[in-house]
Design a protein around this motif. Structure first.
Motif, PDB file in Angstrom:
ATOM      1  N   ASP A  11       0.839  -1.228   0.036  1.00 19.12           N
ATOM      2  CA  ASP A  11       0.041   0.104   0.081  1.00 19.12           C
ATOM      3  C   ASP A  11       0.999   1.061  -0.005  1.00 19.12           C
ATOM      4  O   ASP A  11       1.669   1.491   0.979  1.00 19.12           O
ATOM      5  N   GLY A  12       0.774   2.137  -0.928  1.00 25.94           N
ATOM      6  CA  GLY A  12       1.518   3.266  -1.059  1.00 25.94           C
ATOM      7  C   GLY A  12       2.881   3.185  -1.665  1.00 25.94           C
ATOM      8  O   GLY A  12       3.494   4.192  -1.977  1.00 25.94           O
ATOM      9  N   LYS A  17      -1.780   4.616  -3.780  1.00 27.90           N
ATOM     10  CA  LYS A  17      -2.675   5.065  -2.510  1.00 27.90           C
ATOM     11  C   LYS A  17      -2.869   3.883  -1.485  1.00 27.90           C
ATOM     12  O   LYS A  17      -2.579   2.670  -1.753  1.00 27.90           O
ATOM     13  N   ASP A  18      -3.098   4.413  -0.316  1.00 23.64           N
ATOM     14  CA  ASP A  18      -3.264   3.201   0.694  1.00 23.64           C
ATOM     15  C   ASP A  18      -4.723   2.824   0.613  1.00 23.64           C
ATOM     16  O   ASP A  18      -5.774   3.514   0.847  1.00 23.64           O
ATOM     17  N   SER A  97       3.043  -7.326   3.106  1.00 20.42           N
ATOM     18  CA  SER A  97       2.173  -6.156   3.122  1.00 20.42           C
ATOM     19  C   SER A  97       1.268  -6.210   4.351  1.00 20.42           C
ATOM     20  O   SER A  97       0.775  -7.220   4.923  1.00 20.42           O
ATOM     21  N   SER A 169       6.350   4.076   4.520  1.00 24.67           N
ATOM     22  CA  SER A 169       5.674   4.568   5.563  1.00 24.67           C
ATOM     23  C   SER A 169       6.214   4.152   6.943  1.00 24.67           C
ATOM     24  O   SER A 169       7.106   3.479   6.773  1.00 24.67           O
TER      25      SER A 169
END
Ligand SMILES: [Mg+2]
Ligand SMILES: [Zn+2]
Length: 223
Positions: A11-12, A17-18, A97, A169
């Motif tokens: 994600d990201g 995007k998340d 993930s 992130s």
């Protein structure tokens, strides 16, 4: 010479995007926002928070969620070429993930084999969605990660691996600290700069291929 092993976030990182946030905005009752804030403020663990957020979504939305993600999520440029590059160069690539199987696997279908994917799982057999955690923390991690990236790295790496982490992130930070080299964007980039971790920023997977070729030549030259 050490052999590269690549651990890549989803994600990201692979998607622009998340996807959990996209799903919550569309399908969850409004309480999800306060749970998200508690996770960001580190008052609630990621595992507890993600589990709680999905408990606001009725299970009958399963196919609507899959369809929504498949029609809206965007894969970052160069990802397909990146997977092909790692296959050509015989570099093991794993997708690790904190996302959930019902959207991670359909988005990666035809791009990478399922046995290269580590993620959380959803159970739709009750009224509301329940998340399962097949890759939770080992005894060396007390973060209550949900999908524990450091634990997975410890499990799959061997001593002669040069571990490369790709991410965006805070959820990639503990994995980045274990890595020999990091490709980072967004908040993870800031953290790598602050902590002086060996890293490089990236915008597309084409950037990563280019730098991997360069790293590979440097590693060969240094033997
Ligand atoms: Mg991410
Ligand atoms: Zn953990």
């Amino acid at each position: 010479m050490k052999k590269p092993l690549i651990i890549c976030d989803f994600d990201g990182t692979i998607t622009k995007k998340d996807n959990i946030i996209s799903i919550m905005k569309k399908f969850a009752s409004p309480e999800w926002e306060s749970v998200k804030d508690a996770v960001l403020d580190e008052e609630m663990s990621i595992r507890k928070g993600v589990g709680k957020m999905f408990s606001f979504i009725p299970s009958y939305q399963k196919y609507a969620m899959i369809e929504y993600i498949l029609s809206t999520a965007e894969i970052r440029e160069g990802f397909k070429q990146f997977v092909e590059y790692t296959e050509r160069e015989n570099i093991p690539l794993f997708i690790v993930s904190g996302g959930i199987d019902f959207f991670v696997k359909p988005l990666l279908k035809h791009l990478i084999a399922e046995d290269r994917i580590f993620c959380n799982e959803a159970d739709f057999s009750h009224d509301f969605v329940e998340i399962q955690w097949p890759h939770s923390c080992d005894d060396q991690c007390s973060n209550d990660c949900g999908c524990c990236k450091p634990s997975i790295i410890r499990k799959i790496q061997s001593k002669d691996n040069f571990v490369i982490v790709i991410g965006d992130s805070i959820t990639d930070l503990e994995a980045a600290k274990l890595a020999d080299f990091v490709f980072a964007r967004d908040l993870l980039l800031k953290k790598c700069q602050d902590l002086n971790l060996p890293h490089r920023s990236f915008e597309t997977f084409t950037d990563i291929i280019t730098y991997l070729q360069h790293l590979n030549e440097m590693m060969k030259a240094s033997v």
